[in-house]
Design a protein around this motif. Sequence first.
Motif, mmCIF file in Angstrom:
data_model
loop_
_atom_site.group_PDB
_atom_site.id
_atom_site.type_symbol
_atom_site.label_atom_id
_atom_site.label_comp_id
_atom_site.label_asym_id
_atom_site.label_seq_id
_atom_site.Cartn_x
_atom_site.Cartn_y
_atom_site.Cartn_z
ATOM 1 N N GLU A 52 0.821 -1.212 0.000
ATOM 2 C CA GLU A 52 0.000 0.000 0.000
ATOM 3 C C GLU A 52 0.854 1.262 0.000
ATOM 4 O OE1 GLU A 52 -3.254 0.414 -0.571
ATOM 5 O OE2 GLU A 52 -3.173 -1.728 -0.994
ATOM 6 N N ASP A 53 2.003 1.242 0.687
ATOM 7 C CA ASP A 53 2.897 2.405 0.664
ATOM 8 C C ASP A 53 3.437 2.636 -0.739
ATOM 9 O OD1 ASP A 53 4.833 4.448 1.822
ATOM 10 O OD2 ASP A 53 6.232 2.959 1.010
ATOM 11 N N ILE A 54 3.874 1.553 -1.379
ATOM 12 C CA ILE A 54 4.394 1.658 -2.736
ATOM 13 C C ILE A 54 3.289 2.097 -3.690
ATOM 14 C CG2 ILE A 54 5.270 0.288 -4.671
ATOM 15 C CD1 ILE A 54 6.857 -1.313 -2.546
ATOM 16 N N ARG A 55 2.089 1.538 -3.508
ATOM 17 C CA ARG A 55 0.960 1.898 -4.353
ATOM 18 C C ARG A 55 0.647 3.392 -4.239
ATOM 19 N NH1 ARG A 55 -4.817 2.105 -4.055
ATOM 20 N NH2 ARG A 55 -5.801 1.324 -5.967
ATOM 21 N N ALA A 56 0.681 3.918 -3.007
ATOM 22 C CA ALA A 56 0.351 5.326 -2.793
ATOM 23 C C ALA A 56 1.347 6.242 -3.507
ATOM 24 C CB ALA A 56 0.318 5.631 -1.303
ATOM 25 N N ARG A 57 2.636 5.927 -3.397
ATOM 26 C CA ARG A 57 3.639 6.778 -4.048
ATOM 27 C C ARG A 57 3.626 6.609 -5.563
ATOM 28 N NH1 ARG A 57 8.696 5.344 -2.809
ATOM 29 N NH2 ARG A 57 8.167 3.479 -1.599
ATOM 30 N N THR A 58 3.415 5.373 -6.004
ATOM 31 C CA THR A 58 3.356 5.130 -7.441
ATOM 32 C C THR A 58 2.161 5.842 -8.059
ATOM 33 O OG1 THR A 58 4.522 3.019 -7.301
ATOM 34 C CG2 THR A 58 3.075 3.337 -9.198
ATOM 35 N N PHE A 59 1.031 5.831 -7.360
ATOM 36 C CA PHE A 59 -0.172 6.475 -7.887
ATOM 37 C C PHE A 59 0.051 7.974 -8.100
ATOM 38 C CE2 PHE A 59 -4.486 4.359 -7.916
ATOM 39 C CZ PHE A 59 -5.013 5.175 -8.909
ATOM 40 N N GLN A 60 0.907 8.590 -7.280
ATOM 41 C CA GLN A 60 1.191 10.004 -7.468
ATOM 42 C C GLN A 60 1.935 10.252 -8.779
ATOM 43 O OE1 GLN A 60 2.489 12.296 -3.946
ATOM 44 N NE2 GLN A 60 2.122 10.449 -2.748
ATOM 45 N N LEU A 61 2.650 9.245 -9.251
ATOM 46 C CA LEU A 61 3.339 9.352 -10.536
ATOM 47 C C LEU A 61 2.409 9.006 -11.692
ATOM 48 C CD1 LEU A 61 6.649 7.544 -9.445
ATOM 49 C CD2 LEU A 61 6.365 10.006 -9.800
ATOM 50 N N THR A 62 1.670 7.931 -11.547
ATOM 51 C CA THR A 62 0.854 7.462 -12.676
ATOM 52 C C THR A 62 -0.400 8.294 -12.893
ATOM 53 O OG1 THR A 62 -0.330 5.863 -11.269
ATOM 54 C CG2 THR A 62 1.672 5.085 -12.393
ATOM 55 N N CYS A 63 -0.868 9.004 -11.856
ATOM 56 C CA CYS A 63 -2.120 9.749 -12.001
ATOM 57 C C CYS A 63 -2.010 10.903 -12.987
ATOM 58 C CB CYS A 63 -2.604 10.257 -10.647
ATOM 59 S SG CYS A 63 -1.736 11.707 -10.012
ATOM 60 N N LEU A 64 -0.803 11.366 -13.273
ATOM 61 C CA LEU A 64 -0.641 12.526 -14.159
ATOM 62 C C LEU A 64 -1.177 12.230 -15.552
ATOM 63 C CD1 LEU A 64 2.926 13.574 -12.987
ATOM 64 C CD2 LEU A 64 0.754 14.625 -12.338
ATOM 65 N N ALA A 65 -0.856 11.054 -16.076
ATOM 66 C CA ALA A 65 -1.390 10.673 -17.384
ATOM 67 C C ALA A 65 -2.878 10.381 -17.286
ATOM 68 C CB ALA A 65 -0.636 9.454 -17.929
ATOM 69 N N GLY A 66 -3.298 9.756 -16.190
ATOM 70 C CA GLY A 66 -4.702 9.413 -16.041
ATOM 71 C C GLY A 66 -5.601 10.630 -15.964
ATOM 72 N N ILE A 67 -5.185 11.641 -15.219
ATOM 73 C CA ILE A 67 -5.992 12.849 -15.059
ATOM 74 C C ILE A 67 -6.133 13.600 -16.372
ATOM 75 C CG2 ILE A 67 -5.986 15.148 -14.002
ATOM 76 C CD1 ILE A 67 -4.812 13.801 -11.472
ATOM 77 N N THR A 68 -5.073 13.616 -17.159
ATOM 78 C CA THR A 68 -5.069 14.403 -18.392
ATOM 79 C C THR A 68 -5.466 13.612 -19.629
ATOM 80 O OG1 THR A 68 -2.709 13.919 -18.693
ATOM 81 C CG2 THR A 68 -3.285 15.960 -17.534
ATOM 82 N N GLY A 69 -5.574 12.284 -19.506
ATOM 83 C CA GLY A 69 -5.881 11.460 -20.671
ATOM 84 C C GLY A 69 -4.728 11.339 -21.636
ATOM 85 N N ARG A 70 -3.516 11.665 -21.195
ATOM 86 C CA ARG A 70 -2.339 11.619 -22.070
ATOM 87 C C ARG A 70 -1.806 10.191 -22.210
ATOM 88 N NH1 ARG A 70 1.112 16.751 -22.288
ATOM 89 N NH2 ARG A 70 -0.374 18.422 -21.852
ATOM 90 N N PRO A 71 -1.128 9.916 -23.314
ATOM 91 C CA PRO A 71 -0.482 8.610 -23.450
ATOM 92 C C PRO A 71 0.792 8.553 -22.624
ATOM 93 C CG PRO A 71 0.075 9.976 -25.328
ATOM 94 C CD PRO A 71 -0.897 10.774 -24.491
ATOM 95 N N ALA A 72 1.181 7.351 -22.261
ATOM 96 C CA ALA A 72 2.401 7.161 -21.483
ATOM 97 C C ALA A 72 3.053 5.853 -21.899
ATOM 98 C CB ALA A 72 2.095 7.152 -19.991
ATOM 99 N N VAL A 73 4.366 5.884 -22.059
ATOM 100 C CA VAL A 73 5.132 4.704 -22.466
ATOM 101 C C VAL A 73 6.192 4.415 -21.414
ATOM 102 C CG1 VAL A 73 6.760 3.761 -24.151
ATOM 103 C CG2 VAL A 73 4.747 5.032 -24.928
ATOM 104 N N SER A 74 6.209 3.183 -20.922
ATOM 105 C CA SER A 74 7.260 2.731 -20.007
ATOM 106 C C SER A 74 8.299 1.947 -20.788
ATOM 107 C CB SER A 74 6.670 1.852 -18.904
ATOM 108 O OG SER A 74 7.691 1.424 -18.005
ATOM 109 N N SER A 75 9.572 2.300 -20.582
ATOM 110 C CA SER A 75 10.686 1.608 -21.226
ATOM 111 C C SER A 75 11.647 1.111 -20.162
ATOM 112 C CB SER A 75 11.438 2.550 -22.177
ATOM 113 O OG SER A 75 10.589 3.106 -23.150
ATOM 114 N N PRO A 76 12.216 -0.083 -20.340
ATOM 115 C CA PRO A 76 13.142 -0.601 -19.325
ATOM 116 C C PRO A 76 14.495 0.097 -19.396
ATOM 117 C CG PRO A 76 12.978 -2.126 -21.174
ATOM 118 C CD PRO A 76 11.979 -1.039 -21.432
ATOM 119 N N LEU A 77 15.062 0.358 -18.231
ATOM 120 C CA LEU A 77 16.399 0.945 -18.154
ATOM 121 C C LEU A 77 17.431 -0.165 -17.997
ATOM 122 C CD1 LEU A 77 15.730 4.022 -15.842
ATOM 123 C CD2 LEU A 77 16.340 4.058 -18.273
ATOM 124 N N PRO A 78 18.631 0.034 -18.522
ATOM 125 C CA PRO A 78 19.687 -0.985 -18.400
ATOM 126 C C PRO A 78 20.325 -0.943 -17.016
ATOM 127 C CG PRO A 78 20.508 0.897 -19.632
ATOM 128 C CD PRO A 78 19.058 1.175 -19.346
#
Length: 412
Positions: free
Chosen positions: A358-384
């Motif tokens: 739940e702690d991780i979910r809460a902090r992650t949601f603060q990052l992911t909500c930006l695309a959700g609120i605005t309806g913008r696309p988002a792409v996740s890419s793996p880092l080496p």
Amino acid sequence: MTGTATAGAFGLASAAASWAAPDPGVDGTVWREYGTPLVAPTGPGPLSGETVAVKDLYAVAGHQVGVGNEVWLAQAPVEPSTAPAVAALSAAGAAIAGISRTDEFAYSLAGTNGHYGTPPNPAAPERIPGGSSSGSASAVALGQATIGLGTDTGGSIRIPSSYQGLYGIRTTHGAVSTDGLIPLAPSFDTVGWMTRSRGDLIKVAGVMEPNLPAAVPFPRAVYAESLIALADPDVGSAVRGAIADWPAELPSIDRIEFDAGQLPLWVKAFQTRQGWEAWQAHGAWIDLHWETLNPDVRSRFEAAAKRSAEELADADAVLASARATIDGALGDAVLILPSASSVAPPRDSAALGGEVIEDIRARTFQLTCLAGITGRPAVSSPLPVAGPPIGICAVGPRNSDRALAALRVNGS
């Protein structure tokens, strides 16, 4: 229903009932149904030779939709037609390998499911896979499908992609049809997919969004230290390293100031609207089947059932203001930030009362909500990186999906 995961196999047992694999040798935590293929392509095309894991929210003609819940599955009708998103992949030459597991009602970001077990994370075997598109992500990471069709409401493509070292896209809200898809919150629900390569991500985008431009002249990329600081130190360090090594061929990347102190309020508003819509969609059924829900999902529906019209109106006012603020800060720029606030948590953390998750979910949601609120696309890419996978996320202007998929923010 075709296949071997029949309603009779699960019956009307409680949520604690054991699951059965759909076929000997097939991992039942990943697949609800599996074939060779389950559904043949309906035509040749640019995806000929590709295979798809379809999240168990999409209608596939001749099969049921199970939403990650045994009792729902037992009561579900056989679907007479196929969801447009699935049909588009099939018409482009992709075979449907099977129907993959989802977190219950897609109302989780962890990838754990008390009905069927937790799918593996082959990139970090002692860690959770991320959800709610967990089965599709694991199928791709395991090499059992080349395309993992999922959904992203609050991060359900970006998080499993980050946790398992995959490429994943949340499309512009409304750009890909959600017809034939069991909803969670239509105001935020989007179609998305995961692949092992950027090339496949781009290829699928061309099929799913043929009317969007393949190239967009992004003026610049931006990042905010306040957003990166929401992540654990190892994740933040990896994202900062990618920014420091920004590819010269991409638009310049500039630091902007962003008040992260407003994010908890935005998340609360997002979750209020999300919960309201989830209850409108499923409340009547859940009121008769509370005992079938996993504890984490049950707690969210219990909160959703109590939302008042006044709370919803207040939340919508906050969301409208947040959208204006985000759009004003970004314009046509691409925002770079962590895909998730941490690497995938250990599998045993999911059983420790939920505090870690739940702690991780809460902090992650603060990052992911930006695309959700605005309806913008988002792409996740793996880092080496050495160790568990870490994803870097690019959030682009609305309808820039195909160009965003091609933006090589991680050097590959």
